[in-house]
Design a protein around this motif. Structure first.
Motif, PDB file in Angstrom:
ATOM      1  N   UNK A   1      68.668  10.854 -37.470  1.00  0.00           N
ATOM      2  CA  UNK A   1      68.007  11.791 -38.374  1.00  0.00           C
ATOM      3  C   UNK A   1      66.548  11.395 -38.580  1.00  0.00           C
ATOM      4  N   UNK A   2      66.289  10.091 -38.654  1.00  0.00           N
ATOM      5  CA  UNK A   2      64.922   9.605 -38.836  1.00  0.00           C
ATOM      6  C   UNK A   2      64.057   9.977 -37.649  1.00  0.00           C
ATOM      7  N   UNK A   3      64.648   9.923 -36.444  1.00  0.00           N
ATOM      8  CA  UNK A   3      63.905  10.268 -35.237  1.00  0.00           C
ATOM      9  C   UNK A   3      63.531  11.744 -35.240  1.00  0.00           C
ATOM     10  N   UNK A   4      64.475  12.590 -35.681  1.00  0.00           N
ATOM     11  CA  UNK A   4      64.179  14.027 -35.758  1.00  0.00           C
ATOM     12  C   UNK A   4      63.096  14.283 -36.796  1.00  0.00           C
ATOM     13  N   UNK A   5      63.144  13.527 -37.895  1.00  0.00           N
ATOM     14  CA  UNK A   5      62.102  13.679 -38.916  1.00  0.00           C
ATOM     15  C   UNK A   5      60.752  13.249 -38.359  1.00  0.00           C
ATOM     16  N   UNK A   6      60.744  12.175 -37.560  1.00  0.00           N
ATOM     17  CA  UNK A   6      59.490  11.708 -36.959  1.00  0.00           C
ATOM     18  C   UNK A   6      58.941  12.751 -35.995  1.00  0.00           C
ATOM     19  N   UNK A   7      59.839  13.380 -35.213  1.00  0.00           N
ATOM     20  CA  UNK A   7      59.397  14.432 -34.295  1.00  0.00           C
ATOM     21  C   UNK A   7      58.818  15.606 -35.068  1.00  0.00           C
ATOM     22  N   UNK A   8      59.473  15.989 -36.170  1.00  0.00           N
ATOM     23  CA  UNK A   8      58.969  17.095 -36.994  1.00  0.00           C
ATOM     24  C   UNK A   8      57.620  16.726 -37.583  1.00  0.00           C
ATOM     25  N   UNK A   9      57.460  15.458 -37.969  1.00  0.00           N
ATOM     26  CA  UNK A   9      56.176  15.007 -38.511  1.00  0.00           C
ATOM     27  C   UNK A   9      55.100  15.089 -37.435  1.00  0.00           C
ATOM     28  N   UNK A  10      55.435  14.708 -36.203  1.00  0.00           N
ATOM     29  CA  UNK A  10      54.476  14.792 -35.100  1.00  0.00           C
ATOM     30  C   UNK A  10      54.052  16.239 -34.865  1.00  0.00           C
ATOM     31  N   UNK A  11      55.010  17.141 -34.938  1.00  0.00           N
ATOM     32  CA  UNK A  11      54.697  18.560 -34.752  1.00  0.00           C
ATOM     33  C   UNK A  11      53.795  19.040 -35.891  1.00  0.00           C
ATOM     34  N   UNK A  12      54.107  18.604 -37.117  1.00  0.00           N
ATOM     35  CA  UNK A  12      53.260  18.976 -38.257  1.00  0.00           C
ATOM     36  C   UNK A  12      51.842  18.445 -38.084  1.00  0.00           C
ATOM     37  N   UNK A  13      51.721  17.225 -37.539  1.00  0.00           N
ATOM     38  CA  UNK A  13      50.392  16.665 -37.288  1.00  0.00           C
ATOM     39  C   UNK A  13      49.644  17.498 -36.259  1.00  0.00           C
ATOM     40  N   UNK A  14      50.344  17.947 -35.220  1.00  0.00           N
ATOM     41  CA  UNK A  14      49.726  18.814 -34.212  1.00  0.00           C
ATOM     42  C   UNK A  14      49.269  20.124 -34.839  1.00  0.00           C
ATOM     43  N   UNK A  15      50.105  20.679 -35.719  1.00  0.00           N
ATOM     44  CA  UNK A  15      49.720  21.922 -36.406  1.00  0.00           C
ATOM     45  C   UNK A  15      48.442  21.707 -37.216  1.00  0.00           C
ATOM     46  N   UNK A  16      48.388  20.599 -37.931  1.00  0.00           N
ATOM     47  CA  UNK A  16      47.218  20.311 -38.763  1.00  0.00           C
ATOM     48  C   UNK A  16      45.969  20.139 -37.913  1.00  0.00           C
ATOM     49  N   UNK A  17      46.105  19.474 -36.761  1.00  0.00           N
ATOM     50  CA  UNK A  17      44.961  19.314 -35.868  1.00  0.00           C
ATOM     51  C   UNK A  17      44.492  20.659 -35.342  1.00  0.00           C
ATOM     52  N   UNK A  18      45.436  21.557 -35.031  1.00  0.00           N
ATOM     53  CA  UNK A  18      45.059  22.896 -34.581  1.00  0.00           C
ATOM     54  C   UNK A  18      44.368  23.679 -35.697  1.00  0.00           C
ATOM     55  N   UNK A  19      44.863  23.539 -36.918  1.00  0.00           N
ATOM     56  CA  UNK A  19      44.218  24.213 -38.051  1.00  0.00           C
ATOM     57  C   UNK A  19      42.789  23.697 -38.245  1.00  0.00           C
ATOM     58  N   UNK A  20      42.606  22.380 -38.150  1.00  0.00           N
ATOM     59  CA  UNK A  20      41.269  21.802 -38.295  1.00  0.00           C
ATOM     60  C   UNK A  20      40.340  22.312 -37.197  1.00  0.00           C
ATOM     61  N   UNK A  21      40.851  22.398 -35.992  1.00  0.00           N
ATOM     62  CA  UNK A  21      40.067  22.927 -34.884  1.00  0.00           C
ATOM     63  C   UNK A  21      39.701  24.379 -35.123  1.00  0.00           C
ATOM     64  N   UNK A  22      40.669  25.151 -35.627  1.00  0.00           N
ATOM     65  CA  UNK A  22      40.428  26.559 -35.931  1.00  0.00           C
ATOM     66  C   UNK A  22      39.343  26.690 -36.979  1.00  0.00           C
ATOM     67  N   UNK A  23      39.377  25.844 -38.011  1.00  0.00           N
ATOM     68  CA  UNK A  23      38.361  25.878 -39.068  1.00  0.00           C
ATOM     69  C   UNK A  23      36.974  25.564 -38.503  1.00  0.00           C
ATOM     70  N   UNK A  24      36.914  24.588 -37.611  1.00  0.00           N
ATOM     71  CA  UNK A  24      35.629  24.242 -36.996  1.00  0.00           C
ATOM     72  C   UNK A  24      35.107  25.418 -36.183  1.00  0.00           C
ATOM     73  N   UNK A  25      35.995  26.065 -35.443  1.00  0.00           N
ATOM     74  CA  UNK A  25      35.591  27.217 -34.640  1.00  0.00           C
ATOM     75  C   UNK A  25      35.142  28.373 -35.531  1.00  0.00           C
ATOM     76  N   UNK A  26      35.857  28.582 -36.638  1.00  0.00           N
ATOM     77  CA  UNK A  26      35.465  29.644 -37.564  1.00  0.00           C
ATOM     78  C   UNK A  26      34.093  29.391 -38.158  1.00  0.00           C
ATOM     79  N   UNK A  27      33.770  28.113 -38.415  1.00  0.00           N
ATOM     80  CA  UNK A  27      32.479  27.770 -39.007  1.00  0.00           C
ATOM     81  C   UNK A  27      31.329  27.944 -38.017  1.00  0.00           C
ATOM     82  N   UNK A  28      31.652  27.910 -36.739  1.00  0.00           N
ATOM     83  CA  UNK A  28      30.617  28.119 -35.720  1.00  0.00           C
ATOM     84  C   UNK A  28      30.251  29.573 -35.686  1.00  0.00           C
TER      85      UNK A  28
END
Length: 190
Positions: free
Chosen positions: A163-190
């Protein structure tokens, strides 16, 4: 000897300096990282013994890239799992599996880029972020499932991920989502 079988030879001296025999210049680890990104083939040799130390130098480049930037490619859960395979009976299988997985990911990457370009080309950039994020999540999920299936083929008694491994995978996916959101914000600001 400037080249060895079509590859550039980099010599590493005792003072840790790296010498590119192809260009007759000293280079840094960052220069070697750029060479890798450009697809240039090279080997690194110990200047005194002539031993091939390419693996350790490439590993050092990865270590520096991981520690230098805030954007790590290797999640902690992956590193922990990788460490468990050292000395394990699966150690012989992991390198070829990882190499095959990276090759498949590279091939799929171009397809993903085309899909993202089509998605962004049809709608304004800021309105359709969900589709690329879903594609990344799906790719991570598929690669994780492939890895687990391959490991179970070689070790049929391996227990499914905890279960911990699945939680870690979900956390990794959430981190990827956050990185994409940050990238989107940077692109929007351009």
């Amino acid at each position: 000897m400037a080249k060895h079988e079509g590859q550039i030879v980099i010599k590493k001296y005792a003072n840790r300096r790296l010498y590119n025999t192809g260009t007759s210049t000293y280079v840094t680890l960052e220069d070697l990282a750029e060479m890798v990104k450009k697809g240039e083939e090279f080997t690194v040799q110990d200047a005194k013994s002539g031993d091939d130390i390419t693996h350790s130098v490439l590993t050092q480049i990865i270590f520096e890239q991981e520690s230098k930037t805030g954007n790590t490619l290797l999640p902690i859960s992956f590193l922990r799992q990788l460490i468990t395979y050292y000395g394990d009976q699966m150690q012989m299988v992991v390198p070829s599996f990882l190499e095959h997985s990276m090759r498949a990911f590279t091939e799929q990457q171009s397809q993903m880029r085309e899909q993202v370009n089509r998605a962004f080309g049809e709608t304004p950039l800021g309105k359709n972020l969900q589709l690329p994020m879903q594609m990344v999540e799906d790719q991570v999920r598929r690669n994780t499932e492939l890895f687990q299936q391959a490991m179970q083929m070689f070790s049929p008694f391996m227990t499914p991920p905890a279960k911990e491994s699945r939680k870690a995978e979900a956390k990794d996916i959430d981190e990827l989502k956050e990185q994409l959101r940050a990238l989107q914000n940077k692109l929007d600001n351009l």
